[in-house]
Design an enzyme around this catalytic site. Structure first.
Site, PDB file in Angstrom:
ATOM      1  N   ARG A 249     -27.571 -14.026  42.269  1.00 61.79           N
ATOM      2  CA  ARG A 249     -26.827 -14.446  41.077  1.00 61.79           C
ATOM      3  C   ARG A 249     -27.077 -13.415  39.980  1.00 61.79           C
ATOM      4  O   ARG A 249     -28.182 -13.299  39.470  1.00 61.79           O
ATOM      5  CB  ARG A 249     -27.311 -15.837  40.642  1.00 61.79           C
ATOM      6  CG  ARG A 249     -26.921 -16.198  39.233  1.00 61.79           C
ATOM      7  CD  ARG A 249     -27.148 -17.655  38.878  1.00 61.79           C
ATOM      8  NE  ARG A 249     -28.448 -18.207  39.117  1.00 61.79           N
ATOM      9  CZ  ARG A 249     -29.507 -18.152  38.303  1.00 61.79           C
ATOM     10  NH1 ARG A 249     -29.421 -17.469  37.156  1.00 61.79           N
ATOM     11  NH2 ARG A 249     -30.638 -18.745  38.603  1.00 61.79           N
ATOM     12  N   HIS A 253     -28.030 -19.040  35.194  1.00 63.50           N
ATOM     13  CA  HIS A 253     -27.695 -20.219  36.005  1.00 63.50           C
ATOM     14  C   HIS A 253     -26.430 -20.869  35.468  1.00 63.50           C
ATOM     15  O   HIS A 253     -25.501 -21.188  36.216  1.00 63.50           O
ATOM     16  CB  HIS A 253     -28.860 -21.200  35.983  1.00 63.50           C
ATOM     17  CG  HIS A 253     -28.561 -22.518  36.614  1.00 63.50           C
ATOM     18  ND1 HIS A 253     -28.358 -22.670  37.955  1.00 63.50           N
ATOM     19  CD2 HIS A 253     -28.393 -23.756  36.066  1.00 63.50           C
ATOM     20  CE1 HIS A 253     -28.100 -23.936  38.232  1.00 63.50           C
ATOM     21  NE2 HIS A 253     -28.103 -24.613  37.092  1.00 63.50           N
ATOM     22  N   TYR A 262     -37.342 -15.548  33.082  1.00 64.03           N
ATOM     23  CA  TYR A 262     -38.028 -15.732  34.360  1.00 64.03           C
ATOM     24  C   TYR A 262     -37.773 -14.629  35.392  1.00 64.03           C
ATOM     25  O   TYR A 262     -38.295 -14.697  36.496  1.00 64.03           O
ATOM     26  CB  TYR A 262     -37.667 -17.101  34.960  1.00 64.03           C
ATOM     27  CG  TYR A 262     -36.184 -17.383  35.102  1.00 64.03           C
ATOM     28  CD1 TYR A 262     -35.452 -16.895  36.187  1.00 64.03           C
ATOM     29  CD2 TYR A 262     -35.516 -18.148  34.149  1.00 64.03           C
ATOM     30  CE1 TYR A 262     -34.102 -17.162  36.314  1.00 64.03           C
ATOM     31  CE2 TYR A 262     -34.157 -18.421  34.268  1.00 64.03           C
ATOM     32  CZ  TYR A 262     -33.454 -17.932  35.363  1.00 64.03           C
ATOM     33  OH  TYR A 262     -32.105 -18.199  35.492  1.00 64.03           O
TER      34      TYR A 262
END
Length: 358
Positions: A249, A253, A262
């Site tokens: 990805r 998100h 992160y």
């Protein structure tokens, strides 16, 4: 891991390129580019306050479009919330974008493309996909049910229940697990101690297979083979297959997420070297199926298509009565009373009294 094209778009020496015609190859490429462009525009719309929270697909076009091209139009798709590319492979219903702007009617529009309403709950659509497959078999319907989901879904009970039913009742269901590296901020390696997500299928009696999800030809090839088995399984072989698409990805998100918290950008850039659109474009150019003039024409068509989608979506007008629609086949008296009181208040005070001030 199954792969047809290397990272530069060159077929591997031991790979077999899918036997599809030139028009289909170019259509696959065009739909992937349309999905990427839609993604860019959707994020822009959200940032402008013209749309709600949105889940980006960038990096996953190859698995979404490639797998859908391998299916019959009669097969039903169970879309999680990121697989917008599957809809471009089936002519994106223009009303659907309105769903992301808050209009539930836009979610129902996908039914015309044999797609179930998208699912925000994690993995809760997987038992529905299997149930539809069971019902289809009882009715003598040879269509497949094809469920898309992220690797984080494998940590939910619904995933295991769905695969167990699919195995026990031998449903013609394809499970497409998009292992894109992250379930929001949880890395894939923290989701399971198994060597892969594909191998989880073995516990339920049918095969699992890992695919380079950023290789659209590999996604097509494996999905087509799994669909053929689902229609006519060899002796001793169950109809279902779990396909793990290994990909990445690129973005957040959702538009409510900050991935820089992160993960590091260097890793993202490494994965972008495997970009599915660039790989397929290199292959099509090298084989004489695509050139600059064709790409320019495709880009112009895509811009017009996306502009039309946005125009249709923004033409929707909110109806307060929709808050009470589609909840009950027969409304309970208490809900009827609440709806009547709400609509009466709007009539007396005007809609502007209920609008949030900008």
């Amino acid at each position: 891991m199954v792969r047809v094209l290397d990272f530069d778009g060159v077929p591997l020496a031991d790979a077999t390129v899918p036997d599809i015609d030139d028009e289909t190859f170019v259509g696959l490429y065009a739909d992937m580019r349309a999905a990427r462009r839609f993604d860019e525009r959707a994020i822009s719309l959200q940032r402008q306050g013209r749309m709600g929270t949105y889940a980006s697909l960038a990096g996953q076009e190859g698995s979404q479009v490639g797998s859908t091209y391998a299916l019959s139009d009669d097969d039903w798709l169970f879309y999680q919330y990121r697989e917008h590319g599957t809809l471009f492979a089936r002519e994106f219903p223009p009303e659907h974008l309105a769903y992301w702007m808050g209009h539930e009617a836009g979610n129902g529009a996908v039914a015309d493309a044999n797609v179930f309403p998208l699912n925000i709950g994690i993995a809760s659509h997987l038992p529905h996909a299997v149930g539809w497959g069971m019902a289809a078999q009882y009715k003598g319907d040879e269509s497949l049910s094809v469920a898309h989901f992220g690797e984080g879904s494998t940590s939910e009970g619904d995933f295991h229940e769905a695969l167990n039913f699919a195995g026990v009742f031998d449903t013609a269901t394809l499970f497409i697990c998009h292992n894109n590296g992250w379930a929001i901020s949880i890395p894939a390696e923290d989701q399971t101690a198994s060597e892969s997500f594909a191998m989880k299928a073995e516990a339920y009696g049918f095969p699992g297979i890992r695919v380079d999800g950023m290789d659209p030809l590999a996604a097509y090839q494996v999905t087509k083979a799994a669909a053929d088995v689902a229609h006519s399984p060899p002796e001793g072989r169950l109809r279902s297959t779990l396909i793990e698409m290994v990909e990445y990805r690129y973005g957040a998100h959702t538009t409510a997420d900050d991935p820089t918290v992160y993960r590091d950008n260097a890793t993202v850039e490494q994965w972008k070297q495997r970009d599915p659109i660039e790989r397929l474009e290199a292959f099509l150019r090298e084989t004489g199926r695509l050139d600059d003039e064709m790409i320019a024409s495709i880009e112009n068509e895509i811009d017009d298509e996306i502009a039309d989608l946005i125009s249709v979506a923004e033409s929707f007008e909110a109806d307060p009565a929709d808050l009470f629609a589609d909840m009950y086949a027969t409304q309970p008296a208490e809900i009827q009373s609440q709806e009547a009181a709400f609509l009466d208040s709007i009539e007396r005070h005007g809609k502007s009294a209920f609008l949030r001030e900008e």
